[in-house]
Design an enzyme around this catalytic site. Structure first.
Site, PDB file in Angstrom:
ATOM      1  N   HIS A  57       0.818  -1.220   0.000  1.00  0.00           N
ATOM      2  CA  HIS A  57       0.000   0.000   0.000  1.00  0.00           C
ATOM      3  C   HIS A  57       0.851   1.270   0.000  1.00  0.00           C
ATOM      4  O   HIS A  57       0.355   2.353  -0.287  1.00  0.00           O
ATOM      5  CB  HIS A  57      -0.929   0.008   1.223  1.00  0.00           C
ATOM      6  CG  HIS A  57      -2.047  -0.977   1.106  1.00  0.00           C
ATOM      7  ND1 HIS A  57      -3.332  -0.611   0.803  1.00  0.00           N
ATOM      8  CD2 HIS A  57      -2.072  -2.327   1.212  1.00  0.00           C
ATOM      9  CE1 HIS A  57      -4.102  -1.691   0.749  1.00  0.00           C
ATOM     10  NE2 HIS A  57      -3.357  -2.738   0.999  1.00  0.00           N
TER      11      HIS A  57
ATOM     12  N   ASP B 108       3.587   9.461  -0.824  1.00  0.00           N
ATOM     13  CA  ASP B 108       2.386   8.730  -0.416  1.00  0.00           C
ATOM     14  C   ASP B 108       2.147   7.600  -1.406  1.00  0.00           C
ATOM     15  O   ASP B 108       2.301   7.805  -2.621  1.00  0.00           O
ATOM     16  CB  ASP B 108       1.168   9.674  -0.437  1.00  0.00           C
ATOM     17  CG  ASP B 108       0.190   9.391   0.681  1.00  0.00           C
ATOM     18  OD1 ASP B 108       0.106   8.238   1.101  1.00  0.00           O
ATOM     19  OD2 ASP B 108      -0.495  10.343   1.124  1.00  0.00           O
TER      20      ASP B 108
HETATM   21  P1  ADQ Z   1      -2.960   6.264   4.831  1.00  0.00           P
HETATM   22  O1  ADQ Z   1      -1.561   6.702   4.988  1.00  0.00           O
HETATM   23  O2  ADQ Z   1      -3.746   6.101   6.074  1.00  0.00           O
HETATM   24  O3  ADQ Z   1      -3.063   4.898   4.002  1.00  0.00           O
HETATM   25  P2  ADQ Z   1      -4.832   7.735   2.957  1.00  0.00           P
HETATM   26  O4  ADQ Z   1      -4.836   6.972   1.708  1.00  0.00           O
HETATM   27  O5  ADQ Z   1      -4.835   9.193   2.749  1.00  0.00           O
HETATM   28  O6  ADQ Z   1      -3.602   7.437   3.894  1.00  0.00           O
HETATM   29  O7  ADQ Z   1      -6.106   7.336   3.803  1.00  0.00           O
HETATM   30  C1  ADQ Z   1      -6.453   8.028   4.955  1.00  0.00           C
HETATM   31  C2  ADQ Z   1      -7.892   7.716   5.311  1.00  0.00           C
HETATM   32  O8  ADQ Z   1      -8.162   8.323   6.548  1.00  0.00           O
HETATM   33  C3  ADQ Z   1      -8.868   8.280   4.288  1.00  0.00           C
HETATM   34  O9  ADQ Z   1      -9.802   7.303   3.932  1.00  0.00           O
HETATM   35  C4  ADQ Z   1      -9.541   9.454   5.011  1.00  0.00           C
HETATM   36  O10 ADQ Z   1     -10.906   9.565   4.755  1.00  0.00           O
HETATM   37  C5  ADQ Z   1      -9.338   9.108   6.456  1.00  0.00           C
HETATM   38  N1  ADQ Z   1      -9.165  10.350   7.237  1.00  0.00           N
HETATM   39  C6  ADQ Z   1      -8.193  11.264   7.094  1.00  0.00           C
HETATM   40  N2  ADQ Z   1      -8.367  12.267   7.966  1.00  0.00           N
HETATM   41  C7  ADQ Z   1      -9.469  11.969   8.684  1.00  0.00           C
HETATM   42  C8  ADQ Z   1     -10.146  12.608   9.782  1.00  0.00           C
HETATM   43  N3  ADQ Z   1      -9.738  13.731  10.353  1.00  0.00           N
HETATM   44  N4  ADQ Z   1     -11.224  11.987  10.266  1.00  0.00           N
HETATM   45  C9  ADQ Z   1     -11.652  10.815   9.737  1.00  0.00           C
HETATM   46  N5  ADQ Z   1     -11.061  10.181   8.725  1.00  0.00           N
HETATM   47  C10 ADQ Z   1      -9.964  10.736   8.218  1.00  0.00           C
HETATM   48  C11 ADQ Z   1      -2.146   3.975   3.354  1.00  0.00           C
HETATM   49  C12 ADQ Z   1      -1.118   4.603   2.418  1.00  0.00           C
HETATM   50  C13 ADQ Z   1      -1.833   5.444   1.367  1.00  0.00           C
HETATM   51  C14 ADQ Z   1      -2.829   4.572   0.599  1.00  0.00           C
HETATM   52  C15 ADQ Z   1      -3.718   3.808   1.556  1.00  0.00           C
HETATM   53  C16 ADQ Z   1      -4.566   2.770   0.812  1.00  0.00           C
HETATM   54  O11 ADQ Z   1      -0.200   5.402   3.170  1.00  0.00           O
HETATM   55  O12 ADQ Z   1      -0.906   6.013   0.462  1.00  0.00           O
HETATM   56  O13 ADQ Z   1      -3.634   5.391  -0.214  1.00  0.00           O
HETATM   57  O14 ADQ Z   1      -2.956   3.112   2.528  1.00  0.00           O
HETATM   58  O15 ADQ Z   1      -3.761   1.914   0.053  1.00  0.00           O
END
Ligand code: ADQ
Length: 485
Positions: A169, A381
């Site tokens: 991921h 990311d």
């Molecule tokens: P993450 O590093 O966790 O995931 P991301 O893909 O941005 O990063 O997902 C974050 C999730 O958290 C999103 O679904 C978002 O809705 C939620 N979120 C963020 N801020 C929030 C808040 N304040 N309250 C509630 N929810 C919140 C890892 C990898 C990423 C990759 C994913 C999936 O680091 O690059 O996209 O896995 O493969």
């Protein structure tokens, strides 16, 4: 979807549930997130098991709840038990102080302690044991993410003949960074024990192939397109780029709901005609929050006309709160927020509004809908789902997505996003100013292109593509996706 009726075992660091204790009683609820909603129907249809840690030490007594949950969910949950020292050395140590920083290009933050490595191998063996104990000797095993790169190899060493695939991921780093890993050969060889290795982007896959060229030059590749094949000691290993996505339709449904519409109205009223620039991240140094604040501060310094007309809504979800580096990052961010507000605030206007909490799904979607711009500016990311969620919720197509070139999502969203180099704070300041002045028609077209792409390439298609690459006999007819370099 492949026609194979083979069972499926999903293996991830955590189970797709949250166990918590209140008033001495354990409770269980389904985890949030696209991966859970995409995998659940596949697991139900095929008959499956999800193997993972409960996420809480001492939750053994709550394990009977997992059985109840499994019966309702239609697939089994198989818990892995981790001791306190495993959590320290494997999870906080190897996963979060070695692989996470190294793979996100922060090698100076790595602690390559040998005890972390030993704990990682020990814990990967616990996950492999759990796969074996779940039965299903013919099931396909799909292992997720950087915590568990060795599970496939360990399964084979234990005599399992199940086929197995792995999806990373997070990014795979450029070879010069990867070479710093003291266990580089063993990790690479372990990954090649899977039948299929999936990455988010072509760039990640290219980095992986370069590491193979340097460390395992006898391994040859064949084919082109999203999935290629490696010949490894007489075996074929498929390697593909499968950009993960979101449950687009579910986000749209939520965005259209009456509850969200009401919340959007209150947010708009609170903004008093100002434009909301939204930044939503997990608190992590890879997300580039201090650079973003610096870029915004630069924009306010250079362009006084922005004063009182924009507000940066910085919302951070608490993450890895026990780790000192994350505590220090939080303090830095809070200091910067205070500094910007101290410099520019006027009666009735704070240039930054800051929240440190996890939002409920509806509230998050309301912010996405209300924002005139989302600034998604990670330094690195794997994909970044916030960027895709923002577009899905932008029903009015009046929002601008400002997106870092170093997010995996940039490969797919470059046809509509304003791409920025997150390290270039002056460039970011200029991009903020210019994008706020885009003609409405341009904003609409950009957003429409991104929404079309995400709708067609949602999380369900991601699951299908991975399983198609896992099960199809030939790759000639594998669809070329919209992944770009
Ligand atoms: P993450 O590093 O966790 O995931 P991301 O893909 O941005 O990063 O997902 C974050 C999730 O958290 C999103 O679904 C978002 O809705 C939620 N979120 C963020 N801020 C929030 C808040 N304040 N309250 C509630 N929810 C919140 C890892 C990898 C990423 C990759 C994913 C999936 O680091 O690059 O996209 O896995 O493969």
């Amino acid at each position: 979807m492949p026609s194979s009726s083979q069972g499926l075992i999903v293996v991830s660091n955590r189970l797709p549930v949250v166990l918590s204790k209140a008033d001495g009683e354990w409770g269980i609820k389904a985890g949030a997130g696209g991966l859970v909603s995409a995998m659940a129907p596949v697991l139900r249809d095929r008959g499956g098991t999800w193997v993972g840690w409960t996420g809480t030490e001492g939750a053994h007594e709550a394990e009977s709840l997992l059985g109840d949950f499994s019966r309702d969910a239609g697939y089994s949950l198989c818990p892995v038990r981790l001791e306190k020292e495993d959590v320290a050395d494997f999870y906080y140590g190897f996963a979060n102080e070695v692989i996470w920083p190294l793979f996100h290009d922060f090698q100076s933050l790595c602690n390559f302690y040998p005890r972390y490595w030993r704990s990682y191998l020990k814990v990967n063996k616990l996950y492999a044991d759990a796969v074996i104990s779940s039965g299903q000797p013919d099931a396909y095993v799909w292992v997720h993410d950087y915590h568990l790169m060795h599970v496939g190899q360990l399964l084979k060493e234990m005599g399992s003949t199940r086929r197995a695939g792995f999806f990373l991921h997070i990014p795979f780093p450029p070879v010069d960074n990867y070479l710093k890993l003291p266990w580089r050969d063993r990790v690479l060889s372990a990954l090649l024990e899977y039948d299929l290795v999936g990455f988010q982007t072509y760039r990640d896959r290219r980095n992986f192939m370069q590491a193979i060229n340097v460390l395992l030059p006898h391994v040859k590749s064949q084919g082109r397109g999203p999935v290629v094949e490696l010949l490894v000691d007489g075996r074929v290993v498929r390697v593909g780029a499968f950009p993960i996505s979101i449950d687009y339709r579910s986000f749209v449904r939520t965005a259209r709901s009456a509850g969200v519409s009401e919340m959007v109205s209150s947010l708009n009223a609170a903004m008093q005609q100002r434009k909301m620039l939204l930044a939503v991240d997990r608190l992590d140094y890879s997300k580039g929050i201090p650079y973003r604040l610096e870029g915004y501060k630069e924009a306010l310094s250079r362009y006084p006309e922005l004063h009182e007309n924009v507000t940066l809504m910085q919302i951070m979800v608490p993450s890895r709160q026990e780790v000192p580096r994350y505590q220090a990052l939080k303090q830095d961010i809070e200091r910067m927020v205070g500094e910007i507000n101290g410099l520019f605030s006027k009666p009735g206007w704070n240039p930054v509004e800051y929240q440190y909490r996890s939002l409920g799904r509806e509230e998050l979607v309301a912010y996405y809908r209300a924002a005139a711009m989302a600034i998604v500016s990670p330094l690195r990311d794997g994909m970044n789902l916030v960027a895709k969620e923002y577009c899905a919720c932008n029903l009015g197509k009046r929002g601008v997505l400002m997106l870092s070139e170093f997010a995996g999502a940039a490969a797919q969203l470059q046809n509509g996003a304003v791409l920025i180099n997150p390290f270039d704070t002056e460039g970011m300041a200029q991009a903020i100013k210019e994008s706020l002045e885009f003609p409405q028609e341009q904003v609409r077209k950009r957003m429409e292109r991104m929404r079309d792409g995400i709708r067609k390439n949602d999380i369900f298609r991601w699951v299908d593509m991975f399983l198609l690459a896992a099960f199809s006999r030939h790759l000639n007819d594998f669809p070329t996706s919209n992944v770009r370099d």
